[in-house]
Write an enzyme that holds these catalytic residues in place. Structure first.
Site, PDB file in Angstrom:
ATOM      1  N   ASP A   1       0.777  -1.328  -0.138  1.00  0.00           N
ATOM      2  CA  ASP A   1      -0.012  -0.012   0.024  1.00  0.00           C
ATOM      3  C   ASP A   1       0.783   1.183  -0.132  1.00  0.00           C
ATOM      4  O   ASP A   1       2.006   1.222   0.515  1.00  0.00           O
ATOM      5  CB  ASP A   1      -0.900   0.004   1.458  1.00  0.00           C
TER       6      ASP A   1
ATOM      7  N   ASN B   1      -5.912  -4.906  -6.109  1.00  0.00           N
ATOM      8  CA  ASN B   1      -6.827  -4.318  -5.541  1.00  0.00           C
ATOM      9  C   ASN B   1      -6.698  -2.838  -5.510  1.00  0.00           C
ATOM     10  O   ASN B   1      -7.730  -2.130  -5.232  1.00  0.00           O
ATOM     11  CB  ASN B   1      -7.032  -4.916  -4.228  1.00  0.00           C
TER      12      ASN B   1
ATOM     13  N   TYR C   1     -13.630   6.728 -13.726  1.00  0.00           N
ATOM     14  CA  TYR C   1     -13.287   5.331 -13.006  1.00  0.00           C
ATOM     15  C   TYR C   1     -14.292   4.378 -13.764  1.00  0.00           C
ATOM     16  O   TYR C   1     -13.748   3.220 -13.914  1.00  0.00           O
ATOM     17  CB  TYR C   1     -14.150   5.691 -11.632  1.00  0.00           C
TER      18      TYR C   1
ATOM     19  N   LYS D   1     -12.452   0.866 -14.745  1.00  0.00           N
ATOM     20  CA  LYS D   1     -13.101  -0.508 -14.532  1.00  0.00           C
ATOM     21  C   LYS D   1     -13.500  -1.400 -15.591  1.00  0.00           C
ATOM     22  O   LYS D   1     -13.409  -2.578 -15.386  1.00  0.00           O
ATOM     23  CB  LYS D   1     -14.067  -0.126 -13.301  1.00  0.00           C
TER      24      LYS D   1
ATOM     25  N   ILE E   1     -19.614  -0.710  -0.903  1.00  0.00           N
ATOM     26  CA  ILE E   1     -19.078  -1.252   0.032  1.00  0.00           C
ATOM     27  C   ILE E   1     -19.050  -0.433   1.382  1.00  0.00           C
ATOM     28  O   ILE E   1     -18.668   0.596   1.296  1.00  0.00           O
ATOM     29  CB  ILE E   1     -17.789  -1.860  -0.165  1.00  0.00           C
TER      30      ILE E   1
ATOM     31  N   THR F   1     -17.057   0.729   3.613  1.00  0.00           N
ATOM     32  CA  THR F   1     -15.590   1.098   3.859  1.00  0.00           C
ATOM     33  C   THR F   1     -15.547   2.237   4.730  1.00  0.00           C
ATOM     34  O   THR F   1     -16.369   3.216   4.907  1.00  0.00           O
ATOM     35  CB  THR F   1     -14.855   1.164   2.625  1.00  0.00           C
TER      36      THR F   1
END
Length: 250
Positions: free
Chosen positions: A36, A89, A155, A159, A188, A190
């Site tokens: 990361d 990811n 985006y 994707k 999600i 998050t």
């Protein structure tokens, strides 16, 4: 389903889906590189993974830099002894209308969300072939790789490319016994979602069949399955973890 002694890189592993997936992969026995840009976060997750009884190492990486991704792959082999899987990811997003999206804003999301998947596939697969490993790649796509959303032009493009690269990568690498798959999450729950007010969260949740946001752990269980031999017949496919969004909401 077991991943005992597998050696897997998780990019974007410091939070969200990456964090939850790292823990689930570790529970299944995998040794991990938690990669990361947020090194402190990666170190915290690596410590959680180690507490589950497997090996884990934190690594700071800018996934938009091909040389950095190549170095990450080399580090994984040096520390874990091999490389059997890569979870591509890491990603970013920025809500912005097309008319406001200058080339730099467009390019940044493409570099992190799209190019990084190519770098992970390219350097990871070359290393697997060199080592004679029949490995697995899991890429994080999105429901927005299949449908459009306002403020997500870059985006959406990134994707959609991830879904296409998953298909093409599987075809290209099949002769080496390497599988390439993807997961397409819905909305999600998050830390990023925590920045939204209650009405905005509710509006997103309402687009799922259960009217709830999806926990990262539910996506993590799909990711772990895709890495396992139980998913050996899944290749080139993008599996939706979207609580019915693509099937019933569009």
């Amino acid at each position: 389903m077991t991943l005992k002694d597998q050696a897997i890189i998780v990019t974007g592993g410091a939070s969200g889906i990456g964090h939850a997936s790292a823990l689930e992969l570790a529970r299944q026995g995998a040794n991990l590189i938690i990669a990361d840009f947020d090194l402190n976060g990666a170190e915290r997750v690596a410590a959680e993974v180690q507490a589950l009884g497997v090996k884990a190492f934190a690594y700071k990486v800018d996934v938009s830099d091909p040389a950095a991704v190549e170095a990450l792959v080399d580090f994984a082999v040096e520390t874990l002894g091999t490389l059997t899987g890569v979870f591509n990811n890491a990603g970013i997003s920025k809500v912005q209308s097309l008319l406001e999206m200058d080339p730099a804003s467009y390019r940044r999301v493409i570099e992190v969300d799209q190019f990084s998947v190519y770098y992970g596939l390219y350097y990871g697969a070359r290393k697997m072939v060199e080592l004679g490993v029949k490995g697995v790649f899991v890429n994080t796509a999105s429901i927005y790789g299949s449908v459009a959303a306002k403020g997500s032009f870059n985006y959406n493009a990134a994707k959609a490319a991830v879904i296409a690269m998953t298909r093409s990568g599987a075809l290209e690498l099949a002769e080496h016994g390497i599988r390439v798959t993807a997961v397409a999450p819905g909305f999600i729950d998050t830390p990023m979602m925590g920045q939204l007010d209650q009405s905005a969260r509710a509006a997103l949740a309402a687009q799922h069949v259960t009217n709830q946001l999806i926990s990262p752990e539910k996506v993590a269980s799909v990711v772990a399955f895709l890495f396992s031999d139980a998913a050996s017949a899944v290749n080139g496919s993008t599996v939706a973890a979207d609580d019915g969004f693509l099937a019933f909401k569009v």
